[in-house]
Design an enzyme around this catalytic site. Structure first.
Site, PDB file in Angstrom:
ATOM      1  N   ASP A   8       0.860  -1.194   0.000  1.00 51.21           N
ATOM      2  CA  ASP A   8       0.000   0.000   0.000  1.00 51.21           C
ATOM      3  C   ASP A   8       0.895   1.243   0.000  1.00 51.21           C
ATOM      4  O   ASP A   8       1.814   1.365   0.800  1.00 51.21           O
ATOM      5  CB  ASP A   8      -0.905  -0.008   1.243  1.00 51.21           C
ATOM      6  CG  ASP A   8      -1.850   1.186   1.267  1.00 51.21           C
ATOM      7  OD1 ASP A   8      -3.042   1.004   0.969  1.00 51.21           O
ATOM      8  OD2 ASP A   8      -1.403   2.295   1.587  1.00 51.21           O
ATOM      9  N   ASP A 106      -4.213   2.494  -4.848  1.00 48.14           N
ATOM     10  CA  ASP A 106      -2.830   2.519  -4.349  1.00 48.14           C
ATOM     11  C   ASP A 106      -2.424   1.248  -3.602  1.00 48.14           C
ATOM     12  O   ASP A 106      -1.451   1.265  -2.860  1.00 48.14           O
ATOM     13  CB  ASP A 106      -2.603   3.747  -3.457  1.00 48.14           C
ATOM     14  CG  ASP A 106      -3.145   3.555  -2.052  1.00 48.14           C
ATOM     15  OD1 ASP A 106      -4.163   2.847  -1.898  1.00 48.14           O
ATOM     16  OD2 ASP A 106      -2.538   4.099  -1.116  1.00 48.14           O
ATOM     17  N   GLU A 107      -3.156   0.152  -3.784  1.00 49.25           N
ATOM     18  CA  GLU A 107      -2.725  -1.052  -3.077  1.00 49.25           C
ATOM     19  C   GLU A 107      -3.055  -2.323  -3.841  1.00 49.25           C
ATOM     20  O   GLU A 107      -3.985  -2.364  -4.633  1.00 49.25           O
ATOM     21  CB  GLU A 107      -3.311  -1.102  -1.666  1.00 49.25           C
ATOM     22  CG  GLU A 107      -4.797  -1.337  -1.615  1.00 49.25           C
ATOM     23  CD  GLU A 107      -5.355  -1.138  -0.203  1.00 49.25           C
ATOM     24  OE1 GLU A 107      -5.439   0.022   0.249  1.00 49.25           O
ATOM     25  OE2 GLU A 107      -5.726  -2.134   0.430  1.00 49.25           O
TER      26      GLU A 107
HETATM   27  N1  DCP Z   1      -8.712   8.601  -0.624  1.00 52.39           N
HETATM   28  C1  DCP Z   1      -9.768   9.503  -0.726  1.00 52.39           C
HETATM   29  N2  DCP Z   1     -10.693   9.596   0.290  1.00 52.39           N
HETATM   30  C2  DCP Z   1     -10.595   8.810   1.395  1.00 52.39           C
HETATM   31  C3  DCP Z   1      -9.530   7.886   1.503  1.00 52.39           C
HETATM   32  C4  DCP Z   1      -8.605   7.804   0.463  1.00 52.39           C
HETATM   33  O1  DCP Z   1      -9.870  10.220  -1.726  1.00 52.39           O
HETATM   34  N3  DCP Z   1     -11.495   8.919   2.379  1.00 52.39           N
HETATM   35  C5  DCP Z   1      -7.722   8.536  -1.720  1.00 52.39           C
HETATM   36  C6  DCP Z   1      -6.543   9.431  -1.415  1.00 52.39           C
HETATM   37  C7  DCP Z   1      -5.470   8.510  -0.923  1.00 52.39           C
HETATM   38  C8  DCP Z   1      -5.775   7.237  -1.680  1.00 52.39           C
HETATM   39  O2  DCP Z   1      -7.185   7.209  -1.855  1.00 52.39           O
HETATM   40  O3  DCP Z   1      -4.170   8.988  -1.180  1.00 52.39           O
HETATM   41  C9  DCP Z   1      -5.318   5.990  -0.947  1.00 52.39           C
HETATM   42  O4  DCP Z   1      -5.978   5.909   0.298  1.00 52.39           O
HETATM   43  P1  DCP Z   1      -5.309   5.318   1.588  1.00 52.39           P
HETATM   44  O5  DCP Z   1      -6.403   4.986   2.525  1.00 52.39           O
HETATM   45  O6  DCP Z   1      -4.375   4.222   1.217  1.00 52.39           O
HETATM   46  O7  DCP Z   1      -4.522   6.530   2.256  1.00 52.39           O
HETATM   47  P2  DCP Z   1      -3.150   7.238   1.865  1.00 52.39           P
HETATM   48  O8  DCP Z   1      -2.394   6.459   0.833  1.00 52.39           O
HETATM   49  O9  DCP Z   1      -3.422   8.640   1.507  1.00 52.39           O
HETATM   50  O10 DCP Z   1      -2.358   7.239   3.235  1.00 52.39           O
HETATM   51  P3  DCP Z   1      -1.678   6.016   4.012  1.00 52.39           P
HETATM   52  O11 DCP Z   1      -0.215   6.353   4.041  1.00 52.39           O
HETATM   53  O12 DCP Z   1      -2.286   6.053   5.358  1.00 52.39           O
HETATM   54  O13 DCP Z   1      -1.968   4.773   3.263  1.00 52.39           O
HETATM   55 CA    CA Z   2      -2.137   4.230   1.037  1.00 54.38          CA
HETATM   56 CA    CA Z   3      -4.912   2.154   0.263  1.00 58.95          CA
END
Ligand code: DCP
Ligand code: CA
Ligand code: CA
Length: 357
Positions: A8, A106-107
């Site tokens: 991820d 992203d995962e």
């Molecule tokens: N995303 C979004 N709204 C949300 C959650 C996520 O638009 N409520 C989008 C933005 C994030 C992407 O999806 O960058 C991936 O979500 P993740 O939950 O994997 O979170 P991040 O990658 O941003 O952070 P982390 O480092 O905690 O994985």
């Molecule tokens: Ca992420």
């Molecule tokens: Ca994710």
């Protein structure tokens, strides 16, 4: 022994922004709706770890993020660019997988049971994946390793940011059971809420309950929750769409949990798909439904029939079945996709109407 990994990306959208604008590094970066000096509507998509120190997080109203850190760098969502970066990452990850399943923008889960004989080989492999992603894309990620998808996912959460965490089969139960219920993978917000109201506080409480009790509350999904709480997850890493397939996707104007809306979208897409497969003289035997949630997590579910079909009614019927089987109304849905595969030339007899004509 199965060895499963979940890769991820860290603070994905914001990390992509930092990549093309390195001067943003070390500044608080918030990606999402326009804050309009605190009057903006809409939410935070994500933010980098600097911004998280101020209490900003995904899903929070953008106006609140603005109040917490007015001089943060606020950027709009550039979905096309993130998709491109996502594709690059996924290509790299696929190269390390016996089986590959993308689970979000992203995962991805990978099954590496063939190429990693034991846990220490798995750890080495994870290090190489992480390094190659960093070298080829410049983006950070975290990796969870475990005996199944559930544990891999939860290990990855624990590995964040920028880490690798291995949870062996014999450690799995203890690892998850002290966690609060909302952290249990496969259990959405509403389900977690219901469980809490029924007096369950931790994953252990659920594990010590009975499958019967949970099935009374949630139907067959309750049996799954019981398994998850006991660190059991038999689901396979499923390869995504077949190469040759025809599909459509619908992004809702506003994220929704209204299954009637989703059904309408499915029916419309089914008609378009029917037109396309018929124009190519094809028939299908598999229908796949894709749901992309508001948080960009994705779920693909497929079902097959043992004959070749081509009508929109058939497509819609199967897609709707999948929807009702797998969507628990737990999360807002951003996008629905329908896809047919197992395509064959439709040699079929002429239809009766053509003879009568
Ligand atoms: N995303 C979004 N709204 C949300 C959650 C996520 O638009 N409520 C989008 C933005 C994030 C992407 O999806 O960058 C991936 O979500 P993740 O939950 O994997 O979170 P991040 O990658 O941003 O952070 P982390 O480092 O905690 O994985
Ligand atoms: Ca992420
Ligand atoms: Ca994710």
């Amino acid at each position: 022994m199965r060895v499963i990994m979940l890769i991820d990306m860290d603070y994905f959208f914001a990390a992509c922004e930092e990549l093309r604008r390195p001067e943003l590094k070390n500044k608080p970066v918030v990606v999402g709706a326009d804050p309009k000096k605190g009057k903006g509507r809409g939410v935070v998509s994500t933010c980098n770890y600097v911004a998280r120190k101020y209490g900003i997080h995904s899903g929070m109203p953008i106006s609140m993020a603005y109040r917490l850190k007015p001089d943060a760098v606020f950027l709009p969502v550039d979905e096309d660019y993130y998709e491109q970066m996502s594709n690059k990452v996924m290509e790299i990850v696929k190269g390390f997988a016996d089986r590959f399943e993308q689970a979000s923008i992203d995962e991805a889960f990978i099954d590496v049971s063939q190429r990693a004989k034991d846990y220490s080989e798995a750890l080495e492999l994870a290090k190489r994946i992480k390094q190659e992603i960093a070298e080829k894309t410049g983006l950070p990620c975290s990796i969870g390793i475990g005996p199944n998808k559930l544990i891999a996912k939860m290990a990855c959460e624990a590995a964040k940011p920028n880490g690798i965490k291995l949870v062996k089969e014999e450690e799995a139960k203890e690892f998850i059971q002290n966690m609060p219920i909302e952290k249990l993978y496969g259990v959405g917000k509403k389900t977690a809420e219901k469980l809490k109201q029924a007096g369950f506080a931790t994953v252990k409480d659920v594990a010590n309950s009975s499958p019967m009790k949970l099935m009374d509350m949630f139907g067959s999904y309750g049996a799954e929750i019981y398994k998850y709480a006991n660190a059991i997850d038999d689901s396979e890493v499923e390869e995504s769409y077949e190469v040759k397939s025809i599909g459509r996707e619908t992004t809702f104007e506003k994220d929704t949990e209204d299954t009637e809306k989703m059904e309408k979208a499915i029916e419309k897409m089914a008609q378009e798909i029917e037109a396309e497969i018929k124009s190519q003289g094809l028939a299908f035997s598999t229908v796949t439904l894709k749901l992309r949630f508001a948080n960009f997590d994705e779920h693909l579910k497929s079902t097959s029939i043992n004959y070749a079909a081509s009508s929109s009614e058939e497509i819609a019927k199967l897609a709707k079945q999948l929807l009702h089987e797998y969507y628990h109304g737990d999360e807002l849905v951003r996008k629905v996709g329908v896809r047919v595969s197992g395509l064959k030339k439709f040699k079929g007899q002429k239809r009766l109407s053509e003879f009568i004509g």
